[in-house]
Design a protein around this motif. Structure first.
Motif, mmCIF file in Angstrom:
data_model
loop_
_atom_site.group_PDB
_atom_site.id
_atom_site.type_symbol
_atom_site.label_atom_id
_atom_site.label_comp_id
_atom_site.label_asym_id
_atom_site.label_seq_id
_atom_site.Cartn_x
_atom_site.Cartn_y
_atom_site.Cartn_z
ATOM 1 N N MET A 31 0.831 -1.207 0.000
ATOM 2 C CA MET A 31 0.000 0.000 0.000
ATOM 3 C C MET A 31 0.867 1.259 0.000
ATOM 4 N N ALA A 32 1.955 1.239 0.766
ATOM 5 C CA ALA A 32 2.865 2.388 0.792
ATOM 6 C C ALA A 32 3.516 2.582 -0.576
ATOM 7 N N SER A 33 3.840 1.470 -1.228
ATOM 8 C CA SER A 33 4.439 1.544 -2.562
ATOM 9 C C SER A 33 3.462 2.136 -3.569
ATOM 10 N N MET A 34 2.201 1.745 -3.484
ATOM 11 C CA MET A 34 1.182 2.312 -4.372
ATOM 12 C C MET A 34 1.043 3.813 -4.128
ATOM 13 N N ALA A 35 1.058 4.204 -2.861
ATOM 14 C CA ALA A 35 0.962 5.631 -2.525
ATOM 15 C C ALA A 35 2.134 6.405 -3.122
ATOM 16 N N THR A 36 3.310 5.780 -3.130
ATOM 17 C CA THR A 36 4.502 6.419 -3.699
ATOM 18 C C THR A 36 4.275 6.827 -5.144
ATOM 19 N N HIS A 37 3.775 5.907 -5.938
ATOM 20 C CA HIS A 37 3.591 6.176 -7.371
ATOM 21 C C HIS A 37 2.563 7.281 -7.615
ATOM 22 N N TYR A 38 1.436 7.196 -6.922
ATOM 23 C CA TYR A 38 0.381 8.193 -7.140
ATOM 24 C C TYR A 38 0.772 9.572 -6.620
ATOM 25 N N SER A 39 1.419 9.624 -5.447
ATOM 26 C CA SER A 39 1.795 10.926 -4.892
ATOM 27 C C SER A 39 2.911 11.573 -5.706
ATOM 28 N N ASN A 40 3.893 10.777 -6.136
ATOM 29 C CA ASN A 40 4.975 11.347 -6.934
ATOM 30 C C ASN A 40 4.463 11.875 -8.269
ATOM 31 N N ASP A 41 3.580 11.128 -8.899
ATOM 32 C CA ASP A 41 3.015 11.616 -10.161
ATOM 33 C C ASP A 41 2.244 12.920 -9.937
ATOM 34 N N TYR A 42 1.501 12.983 -8.836
ATOM 35 C CA TYR A 42 0.699 14.177 -8.558
ATOM 36 C C TYR A 42 1.584 15.396 -8.264
ATOM 37 N N PHE A 43 2.524 15.231 -7.318
ATOM 38 C CA PHE A 43 3.312 16.384 -6.887
ATOM 39 C C PHE A 43 4.416 16.759 -7.885
#
Length: 200
Positions: A31-43
């Motif tokens: 779940m943390a890894s998934m958050a990494t991809h989405y947050s990095n793409d967003y920010f």
């Protein structure tokens, strides 16, 4: 792979394998890894607009090509990071692990979030590589901690090559992104020191 390596090292040191712990623990990291991809793409959206996608670049460029997905990406980042923390809390309580395990989960998720998110934005302040280096400890450490029940000196020593591996990974994906990162105000080691310094 990192999680499994940490787990296998714990088993080599005579830890007991418990499938339920393994699954719960992996879900925390996943779940943390998934958050990494989405947050990095967003920010990194504004920076990514200056970049050109290569097989070795960081970021997916999906939001640049589909800006209507920006808000969804942000919500998914929140969702996965909260889910990782909640599963970590549940794991700590259900398996009666020390509070240090939950703090480990919190620290890992904070690193995920603030790699590119304000106000810390590690990747924009010249220390993103250090954040990635620490991930070389966190990711196998998650597997080890879940299986062994603690982080000890043998694992600290064992993790050293993974610190360098993650550091080199970070440098590797920054090399083709130099021009875009520079235009977008991202201060990476490649932007600060140039490709020649890093390659030599």
């Amino acid at each position: 792979m990192y999680f499994l390596i940490g787990t296998l090292f714990a088993l080599l040191l005579n830890a007991q394998f418990v499938l339920s712990k393994f699954i719960w623990g992996y879900l925390i990291l996943f779940m943390a890894s998934m958050a990494t991809h989405y947050s990095n793409d967003y920010f990194d959206y504004e920076v990514d607009k200056y970049g050109t996608r290569t097989p070795f670049s960081g970021g997916s460029m999906i939001l640049v090509e589909n800006p209507e997905l920006k808000e969804l990406s942000k919500k998914l980042a929140y969702f996965f990071i909260v889910l990782s923390i909640l599963i970590g809390a549940g794991f700590t309580i259900y398996f009666s692990y020390p509070i240090s395990f939950f703090l480990f989960v919190l620290f890992g998720n904070a690193l995920v979030w603030f790699y590119s998110a304000p106000s810390i934005k590690l990747a924009y302040r010249g220390v993103g590589e250090i954040g990635n280096l620490i991930n070389g400890f966190i990711m196998p450490g998650a597997g080890y901690f879940v299986t062994m029940g603690t982080i000890d000196l043998p694992f600290v020593i064992f993790s050293i090559p993974f610190l360098f591996l993650q550091f080199m990974f970070s440098i590797g994906v920054e090399i083709p992104d130099l021009e875009g990162d520079k235009l977008g105000g991202k201060i990476t080691w490649i932007v600060s020191k140039g490709r020649e310094f890093v390659l030599n």
